[in-house]
Design an enzyme around this catalytic site. Structure first.
Site, PDB file in Angstrom:
ATOM      1  N   CYS A 111       0.817  -1.229   0.000  1.00 44.44           N
ATOM      2  CA  CYS A 111       0.000   0.000   0.000  1.00 44.44           C
ATOM      3  C   CYS A 111       0.845   1.270   0.000  1.00 44.44           C
ATOM      4  O   CYS A 111       0.356   2.318  -0.413  1.00 44.44           O
ATOM      5  CB  CYS A 111      -0.891   0.050   1.227  1.00 44.44           C
TER       6      CYS A 111
HETATM    7  O1  KQY Z   1      -4.131   0.001   2.459  1.00 46.17           O
HETATM    8  C1  KQY Z   1      -4.197   0.963   1.746  1.00 46.17           C
HETATM    9  N1  KQY Z   1      -4.040   0.835   0.464  1.00 46.17           N
HETATM   10  C2  KQY Z   1      -4.512   2.287   2.254  1.00 46.17           C
HETATM   11  C3  KQY Z   1      -4.917   2.295   3.651  1.00 46.17           C
HETATM   12  C4  KQY Z   1      -5.319   3.656   4.057  1.00 46.17           C
HETATM   13  C5  KQY Z   1      -5.456   3.760   5.501  1.00 46.17           C
HETATM   14  C6  KQY Z   1      -5.664   5.156   5.943  1.00 46.17           C
HETATM   15  N2  KQY Z   1      -5.743   5.214   7.342  1.00 46.17           N
END
Ligand code: KQY
Length: 365
Positions: A357
């Site tokens: 992420c």
């Molecule tokens: O896991 C993701 N791709 C993004 C997570 C965002 C979390 C914001 N608190």
């Protein structure tokens, strides 16, 4: 950056698989104190460790605010890491950065999806998100890559995985969620994926991992490891809320063929934990109305599937859990030609995601 008004499909560009050679990986420095505990200091140390791990395989660029430029530059002082100033709202470049597309003849362009912080005012995780929505454009500008902007069509990079041979994996929980593109039917979303990723086949898993605050991103649950083979987060514990999710996914995968007509080989990856934040970890997060609550009773969506494939390597989060060694062994067996490196993933998980992420690969031309 200069915007094109056609589509990658029309122009002969496609999103390559993550295992195709990379020119570099992009990251964004964490800073916001209503998501990252203790002034984001533990998260910054964790992000720096991820950046250094990736930089041992390929170049890394880290985007940093003006306020954090000096601190980040000192922490990221490494021959393989470039630090540049770009403003953002948070640090999830998988979702805010461009999806790069190539044409196999040296052409490199980027898809700039509309970003609404994982749901806008209908369950999104913060407001405003305008700077995050500009990150892809700024990165494409720096790299002089023409841009395809999907104005009004919401998608995050963590919601898709491709095999580079015509197939995309995603989840209904995310892409069919009423907080992304409520005016579009499934077939219309498939057409957008076909046009902007240049794929022929969408495999829809019903759900992502339990309690994933992105509404079930595929990159925390299931990914391609090579054409025709996927790795699926897995539990045999019938009392785990993930049990139904994993079994529903397996059923779909076993009944699916990819764009080339292949049956899929499904490998399984144990889910760590169950993992929870401690009271001390939650107390360190600034409380702001409208942002994601942090509470020790809320199960964290920890997953070893949230790894990044880099040139000659794999960078995977570890959680100091008994399953860490099994995760390493599984990945090393699945990727015998790559060196698997485990980095501390807990601080990134506390913010709501993990290694995949917070990274965005830029393919080699
Ligand atoms: O896991 C993701 N791709 C993004 C997570 C965002 C979390 C914001 N608190």
């Amino acid at each position: 950056m200069y915007s094109l008004h056609s589509t990658p499909r029309h122009d002969g560009f496609h999103m390559p698989a993550e295992w195709a050679p990379h020119a570099q990986t992009w990251m964004v420095w964490p800073e916001r104190t209503d998501n990252w505990r203790m002034g984001a200091k533990p998260a910054q140390a964790a992000f720096a460790e991820v950046a250094r791990a990736i930089a041992s395989f390929e170049p890394v660029t880290v985007c940093v605010s003006a306020a954090q430029y000096e601190n980040a530059s000192l922490q990221l002082d490494h021959p393989g890491i470039r630090v540049i100033e770009i403003s953002s709202d948070d640090a999830w470049v998988r979702d805010t950065g461009p999806t790069f597309v190539i044409n196999g003849q040296g052409g490199l362009r980027g898809v700039d999806w509309t970003f609404n912080a994982w749901g806008g005012f209908n369950g999104g995780l913060y407001w405003p998100w305008q700077r995050d929505d500009q990150v892809a454009d700024k990165i494409l500008g720096l790299e002089r890559c023409p841009r395809y902007r999907t104005e009004g069509f919401v998608l995050e990079g963590g919601a898709i995985h491709v095999d580079g041979e015509g197939t995309v994996l995603t989840t209904e929980e995310c892409l069919l969620n009423s907080n992304r593109n409520p005016e579009l039917a499934r077939q219309e979303i498939e057409l957008m994926l076909a046009d902007y990723l240049n794929i022929e086949k969408v495999i829809w898993l019903p759900y992502g991992l339990f309690n994933d605050e992105t509404d079930g991103h595929i990159d925390n649950f299931c990914c391609f490891i090579r054409p025709g083979e996927v790795l699926l987060a897995w539990t045999d514990d019938e009392d785990d809320p993930n049990y139904q999710r994993c079994h529903a996914a397996l059923k779909v995968l076993q009944a699916s063929r990819d764009a080339q007509g292949r049956d899929l080989v499904v490998h399984r990856m144990p889910i760590p934990g169950p993992l929870y934040a401690t009271a001390e970890e939650c107390v360190g997060v600034d409380r702001v109305t409208g942002t994601q609550p942090r509470d020790p009773s809320i199960r964290l969506a920890g997953s070893y599937v949230n790894f990044l494939i880099v040139n000659d390597g794999i960078v995977v989060p570890g959680f100091d859990e008994p399953e860490d060694q099994a995760a390493l062994d599984i990945l090393q067996e699945l990727f015998p030609e790559r060196r698997v490196v485990m980095v501390p993933g807990r601080e990134i998980l506390l913010g709501g995601g993990n290694v995949h992420c917070i990274t965005q690969q830029q393919p080699a031309r």
